[in-house]
Design a protein around this motif. Structure first.
Motif, PDB file in Angstrom:
ATOM      1  N   LYS A   1       1.117  -0.997   0.018  1.00 27.94           N
ATOM      2  CA  LYS A   1      -0.107  -0.063   0.333  1.00 27.94           C
ATOM      3  C   LYS A   1       0.747   1.022  -0.053  1.00 27.94           C
ATOM      4  CE  LYS A   1      -3.940  -2.144   2.618  1.00 27.94           C
ATOM      5  NZ  LYS A   1      -4.506  -1.495   3.754  1.00 27.94           N
TER       6      LYS A   1
ATOM      7  N   SER B   1       1.337   4.006  -2.963  1.00 25.68           N
ATOM      8  CA  SER B   1       0.762   5.218  -2.379  1.00 25.68           C
ATOM      9  C   SER B   1       1.927   6.451  -3.236  1.00 25.68           C
ATOM     10  CB  SER B   1       0.502   5.046  -1.094  1.00 25.68           C
ATOM     11  OG  SER B   1       1.259   5.548  -0.663  1.00 25.68           O
TER      12      SER B   1
ATOM     13  N   VAL C   1      -2.709   3.228   4.545  1.00 25.31           N
ATOM     14  CA  VAL C   1      -1.521   2.315   4.444  1.00 25.31           C
ATOM     15  C   VAL C   1      -0.797   1.483   5.983  1.00 25.31           C
ATOM     16  CG1 VAL C   1       0.714   1.630   4.772  1.00 25.31           C
ATOM     17  CG2 VAL C   1       0.083   3.682   2.699  1.00 25.31           C
TER      18      VAL C   1
END
Length: 144
Positions: free
Chosen positions: A82, A86, A138
């Motif tokens: 994640k 991102s 996250v």
């Protein structure tokens, strides 16, 4: 002194995020400087510096900023994927959005730097997005 302590504890996460961001930038620049001094090309050095900075930022944000203490492989892998995703997304925003904003009229120079207003706007946006992604996507509380 008591008031300063209270403010630190109240805003600890944001303060640590800013400090870790500065350290991440430092990691990026050091790796870039070392690699270019060793003869690496700019693109390769910049790519390697970005990867090292993202790896540093992941662990520093995990442990220091968002205090995600789980090292169960499933949790770490999920967080790492994640986080990397991102950062790739905000990296793309940082690469492409300034020129779009510049062409859309945000074309002010700052200190003689062409497009600096667009670049500054995007930089602030990316910093905020990275924090929001870190906090809400996250390093979520349910993953601890």
């Amino acid at each position: 002194m008591k008031k300063i302590k209270e403010l630190f504890y109240k805003y600890r996460e944001l303060i640590m995020y800013v400090i870790i961001g500065g350290c991440t930038t430092l990691v990026n620049w050091i790796v870039y400087a070392v690699l270019t001094a060793a003869g690496a090309g700019m693109t390769a050095a910049n790519g390697a510096a970005w990867v090292c900075a993202v790896i540093f930022a992941f662990f520093a944000n995990k442990l220091i900023v968002f205090e995600s203490r789980s090292f169960r492989p499933a949790v770490v892998i999920k967080e790492a994927l994640k986080f990397a995703g991102s950062r790739v997304l905000t990296g793309l925003i940082e690469i492409f959005l300034p020129s779009l904003l510049f062409r859309a009229g945000l074309d002010m120079d700052i200190l003689g730097i062409e497009g600096a207003a667009a670049k500054l706007t995007v930089s602030v946006t990316v910093i905020v997005l990275n924090y929001v992604f870190g906090k809400l996507v996250v390093f979520t509380k349910r993953d601890k």
